[in-house]
Write an enzyme that holds these catalytic residues in place. Structure first.
Site, PDB file in Angstrom:
ATOM      1  N   HIS A  17     -11.238  10.247  -6.021  1.00  0.00           N
ATOM      2  CA  HIS A  17     -10.235   9.964  -7.069  1.00  0.00           C
ATOM      3  C   HIS A  17     -10.732  10.461  -8.428  1.00  0.00           C
ATOM      4  CE1 HIS A  17      -9.108   6.321  -4.385  1.00  0.00           C
ATOM      5  NE2 HIS A  17      -8.095   7.153  -4.305  1.00  0.00           N
ATOM      6  N   LYS A  41       0.848  -5.590   0.564  1.00  0.00           N
ATOM      7  CA  LYS A  41      -0.486  -5.294   1.099  1.00  0.00           C
ATOM      8  C   LYS A  41      -1.459  -6.383   0.665  1.00  0.00           C
ATOM      9  CE  LYS A  41      -0.971  -0.253   1.456  1.00  0.00           C
ATOM     10  NZ  LYS A  41      -1.682   0.885   0.861  1.00  0.00           N
ATOM     11  N   ARG A  92      -6.503  16.360   0.362  1.00  0.00           N
ATOM     12  CA  ARG A  92      -7.809  16.537   0.989  1.00  0.00           C
ATOM     13  C   ARG A  92      -7.720  17.517   2.144  1.00  0.00           C
ATOM     14  NH1 ARG A  92      -8.409  10.226   1.767  1.00  0.00           N
ATOM     15  NH2 ARG A  92      -6.307  10.734   2.422  1.00  0.00           N
ATOM     16  N   SER A 130     -10.631   5.336   0.309  1.00  0.00           N
ATOM     17  CA  SER A 130     -11.017   3.965  -0.051  1.00  0.00           C
ATOM     18  C   SER A 130     -11.291   3.143   1.201  1.00  0.00           C
ATOM     19  CB  SER A 130      -9.902   3.291  -0.853  1.00  0.00           C
ATOM     20  OG  SER A 130      -9.701   3.949  -2.067  1.00  0.00           O
TER      21      SER A 130
HETATM   22  O1  PNS Z   1      -3.302   5.478  -2.818  1.00  0.00           O
HETATM   23  P1  PNS Z   1      -2.015   5.384  -2.018  1.00  0.00           P
HETATM   24  O2  PNS Z   1      -1.891   4.024  -1.368  1.00  0.00           O
HETATM   25  O3  PNS Z   1      -1.871   6.494  -1.031  1.00  0.00           O
HETATM   26  O4  PNS Z   1      -0.831   5.530  -3.099  1.00  0.00           O
HETATM   27  C1  PNS Z   1       0.522   5.466  -2.695  1.00  0.00           C
HETATM   28  C2  PNS Z   1       1.477   5.422  -3.919  1.00  0.00           C
HETATM   29  C3  PNS Z   1       1.129   4.303  -4.853  1.00  0.00           C
HETATM   30  C4  PNS Z   1       1.369   6.732  -4.646  1.00  0.00           C
HETATM   31  C5  PNS Z   1       2.898   5.265  -3.318  1.00  0.00           C
HETATM   32  O5  PNS Z   1       2.891   4.223  -2.401  1.00  0.00           O
HETATM   33  C6  PNS Z   1       3.974   4.989  -4.371  1.00  0.00           C
HETATM   34  O6  PNS Z   1       4.278   5.822  -5.180  1.00  0.00           O
HETATM   35  N1  PNS Z   1       4.553   3.762  -4.324  1.00  0.00           N
HETATM   36  C7  PNS Z   1       5.582   3.320  -5.230  1.00  0.00           C
HETATM   37  C8  PNS Z   1       6.959   3.192  -4.535  1.00  0.00           C
HETATM   38  C9  PNS Z   1       7.658   4.547  -4.534  1.00  0.00           C
HETATM   39  O7  PNS Z   1       8.046   5.037  -5.564  1.00  0.00           O
HETATM   40  N2  PNS Z   1       7.764   5.182  -3.307  1.00  0.00           N
HETATM   41  C10 PNS Z   1       8.226   6.552  -3.158  1.00  0.00           C
HETATM   42  C11 PNS Z   1       9.701   6.777  -3.195  1.00  0.00           C
HETATM   43  S1  PNS Z   1      10.633   5.808  -2.071  1.00  0.00           S
END
Ligand code: PNS
Length: 161
Positions: A17, A41, A92, A130
């Site tokens: 990150h 979560k 990645r 993570s």
């Molecule tokens: O580190 P992660 O868990 O892969 O991050 C995921 C994240 C936070 C980028 C994603 O879950 C997100 O943007 N969530 C907010 C809800 C949202 O806008 N979802 C996408 C459109 S439906």
């Protein structure tokens, strides 16, 4: 001023990150690192702890103002509320791409001004996540190559509790 948002769970922030944060900060004038407050979560660290761990990990990058905050709800709405027109995502491997492509298009459907920029992580961190850090740390593995130096003790203490 060009603002980008780098969203994620960051549970906890890893060197992968951090690598993406520095790359993005070298491109944008303002970077908002945004921790998702996801009530569905059960994270290891609370949102407040994750924000603090990120703040304590990031270096100063000349020419970029880096902020760390949390958000809930839709990323596209949050981006609009902070004046961000770009979402930063780290890639990645090719396997990350299909899901990220879907998310990028969904976000642009919700907020048509919002584009997603994919930055390639350093090859050193290709396999890093993570969840790998959490598993390694929990069972006594060495996480020193994977987590920013300044927060290693806090992450280990939490995992071994
Ligand atoms: O580190 P992660 O868990 O892969 O991050 C995921 C994240 C936070 C980028 C994603 O879950 C997100 O943007 N969530 C907010 C809800 C949202 O806008 N979802 C996408 C459109 S439906």
């Amino acid at each position: 001023m060009k603002t980008a948002v780098y969203p994620g769970s960051f549970d906890p922030i890893t060197n992968g990150h951090l690598d993406i944060i520095i790359r993005a900060a070298n491109i944008f004038d303002r970077l908002v690192v945004a921790v998702l407050n996801n009530s569905s979560k059960t994270p290891l660290f609370t949102v407040e702890e994750r924000v603090e761990l990120i703040r304590d990990s990031i270096p100063k990058v000349p020419g970029c103002e880096i902020e760390v905050t949390s958000f809930d709800g839709l990323l596209a709405d949050f981006a609009q509320s902070i004046g961000a027109t770009t979402v930063i995502k780290g890639l990645r491997a090719v396997s990350d791409f299909e899901y990220e492509f879907q998310m990028a298009l969904a976000n642009r459907k919700i907020n048509h001004r919002l584009d997603t920029a994919f930055l390639m992580t350093s090859e050193r961190y290709m396999y890093l996540s993570s969840s790998l850090v959490r598993d390694l740390g929990r069972y006594g593995g060495d996480i020193s190559d994977f987590v920013p130096l300044k927060i290693q003790k806090r992450v280990i203490d939490k995992l071994r509790k």
